[in-house]
Design an enzyme around this catalytic site. Structure first.
Site, PDB file in Angstrom:
ATOM      1  N   THR A 150       0.863  -1.197   0.000  1.00  0.00           N
ATOM      2  CA  THR A 150       0.000   0.000   0.000  1.00  0.00           C
ATOM      3  C   THR A 150       0.893   1.238   0.000  1.00  0.00           C
ATOM      4  OG1 THR A 150      -1.797  -1.073   1.148  1.00  0.00           O
ATOM      5  CG2 THR A 150      -1.570   1.293   1.547  1.00  0.00           C
TER       6      THR A 150
ATOM      7  N   GLY B 218     -10.928  -1.605   2.629  1.00  0.00           N
ATOM      8  CA  GLY B 218     -10.084  -1.574   3.822  1.00  0.00           C
ATOM      9  C   GLY B 218     -10.124  -0.202   4.478  1.00  0.00           C
ATOM     10  N   ASP B 219      -9.060   0.109   5.229  1.00  0.00           N
ATOM     11  CA  ASP B 219      -9.000   1.398   5.925  1.00  0.00           C
ATOM     12  C   ASP B 219      -8.572   2.541   5.010  1.00  0.00           C
ATOM     13  OD1 ASP B 219      -6.493  -0.016   5.805  1.00  0.00           O
ATOM     14  OD2 ASP B 219      -5.632   1.571   7.038  1.00  0.00           O
TER      15      ASP B 219
ATOM     16  N   THR C  79      -0.905   1.997   7.000  1.00  0.00           N
ATOM     17  CA  THR C  79      -0.790   0.776   6.208  1.00  0.00           C
ATOM     18  C   THR C  79      -0.759  -0.421   7.151  1.00  0.00           C
ATOM     19  OG1 THR C  79       0.655  -0.522   4.767  1.00  0.00           O
ATOM     20  CG2 THR C  79       1.738   1.166   6.084  1.00  0.00           C
ATOM     21  N   GLY C  80      -1.414  -1.491   6.751  1.00  0.00           N
ATOM     22  CA  GLY C  80      -1.453  -2.671   7.609  1.00  0.00           C
ATOM     23  C   GLY C  80      -2.792  -3.362   7.483  1.00  0.00           C
TER      24      GLY C  80
ATOM     25  N   GLY D 221      -6.175  -3.688   7.510  1.00  0.00           N
ATOM     26  CA  GLY D 221      -7.154  -2.608   7.488  1.00  0.00           C
ATOM     27  C   GLY D 221      -8.284  -2.696   8.486  1.00  0.00           C
TER      28      GLY D 221
HETATM   29  N1  ASP Z   1      -4.426  -1.259   4.839  1.00  0.00           N
HETATM   30  C1  ASP Z   1      -4.612  -1.930   3.574  1.00  0.00           C
HETATM   31  C2  ASP Z   1      -5.966  -2.619   3.580  1.00  0.00           C
HETATM   32  O1  ASP Z   1      -6.301  -3.215   4.583  1.00  0.00           O
HETATM   33  C3  ASP Z   1      -3.563  -2.934   3.253  1.00  0.00           C
HETATM   34  C4  ASP Z   1      -2.131  -2.539   3.547  1.00  0.00           C
HETATM   35  O2  ASP Z   1      -1.860  -1.448   3.980  1.00  0.00           O
HETATM   36  O3  ASP Z   1      -1.253  -3.374   3.312  1.00  0.00           O
HETATM   37  O4  ASP Z   1      -6.626  -2.620   2.589  1.00  0.00           O
END
Ligand code: ASP
Length: 341
Positions: A209, A239-240, A260-261, A263
């Site tokens: 992301t 996602g977030d 990022t992570g 979500g």
């Molecule tokens: N946060 C993003 C989601 O959950 C994914 C990511 O940041 O790797 O869609």
């Protein structure tokens, strides 16, 4: 004499009254020291140190450096933080290395469904798109939602149709699918039992992301985030990243944040807004607020990831709880720096 005295009293009282009722600006628009700052991320997660090929690492760091150059050129010339954020994210969306735009991870059905958002810390306005499949640069569609509609978030076909109607570049959905992502999807598909959710090993990798936060010479903050989401996500899952307050937030009175992570954790805990709120109400520093969200709130609940943030005074924070987070920063007073681990 009497008249002069009256006039004198009138001026005194008038001056006192205007000092009492001087309007307080709703947002601060100047840092006073004419500083610009740019921070980027290319996703949290990924392999531990020593697990990625050096050549691949170089590809990532070169792309992060190029992204910093693009943003610096805008900010150092007095351009807006909003323009810098959009330009940097567009570049990263076009780069197949990152999980955003071209190179997005794929849904259970093998399609790229992308989310993006952008927020202007000066006006407090924001725009976002979710589950888009044809607009080449989702972040530009998000900015168009902010600037050309009364809404904040458009999703799916409505968002793609809107982007087309506004003249944004539209591509065939196959444009987003790179051979590397397709192979990863095929492997994940094989590891998944019919009717069962994909195993977490498949869902968690790969990351990428992208996000950008900036402070411009006029004291204005902006942030943006763009993603293909999580591998093997259900079709229609957002996602977030397109949720203002979860993946993205910016306010000239506090800070600009891009997350990022995993979500779902970031949404449930209003991650990006929580950083700003802790600065505003708990009077924490940016670093303490950002660390608290990533480690004390999210990690404590099992939510892995990271964030980048810059505050109104130009301080930056880049905490992450995963093995790695592709990231970089540069400012009017510091040389560009990119890191993975
Ligand atoms: N946060 C993003 C989601 O959950 C994914 C990511 O940041 O790797 O869609």
């Amino acid at each position: 004499m009497k008249k002069t005295l009256l006039l004198f009293v009138f001026i005194l009282v008038g001056g006192w009254l205007s000092a009492q009722f001087k309007p307080v600006p709703a947002v601060s628009t100047s840092t006073g020291d004419n500083r610009w700052v740019l921070v980027i991320h290319g996703g949290a997660g990924g392999p531990a140190k020593g697990m990625m090929k050096t050549e691949k690492e170089k590809q990532y760091t070169d792309s992060l450096s190029k992204a910093l150059q693009l943003g610096s050129a805008i900010l150092s010339a007095g351009g807006s933080s909003l323009d810098a954020v959009e330009t940097v994210i567009r570049f990263m969306e076009d780069c197949p290395l990152f999980n955003a735009g071209k190179g997005s991870v794929l849904t259970e059905e093998g399609k790229a469904e992308m989310d993006a958002s952008i927020m202007d810390g000066k006006s407090g306005l924001a725009g976002a798109v979710a589950c888009v499949t044809t607009v080449k640069n989702p972040v530009t569609a998000a900015r168009a939602v902010m600037e050309k509609t009364p809404h904040v978030l458009l999703i799916g076909k409505g968002a793609d149709d809107f982007a087309k109607a506004k003249g944004l570049q539209i591509v065939d959905p196959s444009y987003f699918i790179t051979p590397e992502r397709y192979e990863a999807w095929k492997k994940a598909k094989q590891e998944t039992q019919p009717g069962q959710p994909a195993p977490s090993s498949a869902v968690k990798e790969p990351k990428g992301t992208v996000g950008c936060v900036a402070l411009d010479l006029h004291g204005n903050l902006a942030s943006g985030t763009s993603t293909g989401g999580m591998m093997m996500k259900m079709s229609g899952r957002a996602g977030d990243s397109p949720i203002i307050g979860a993946g993205t937030f910016a306010d000239n009175n506090s800070c600009a944040v891009s997350c990022t992570g995993h979500g779902e954790f970031f949404i449930r805990n209003c991650a990006a807004y929580s950083v700003a709120v802790q600065m505003l109400y708990a009077k924490k520093s940016l670093k303490d607020a950002a660390d608290f969200v990533i480690f004390d709130i999210l990690k404590a609940k099992g939510g892995e990831g990271g964030l980048i943030a810059v505050d109104k005074d130009g301080n930056i924070a880049m905490p992450f709880s995963s093995n790695a987070m592709f990231r970089g920063s540069v400012s009017s007073g510091s040389e560009p720096e990119v890191r993975i681990y």
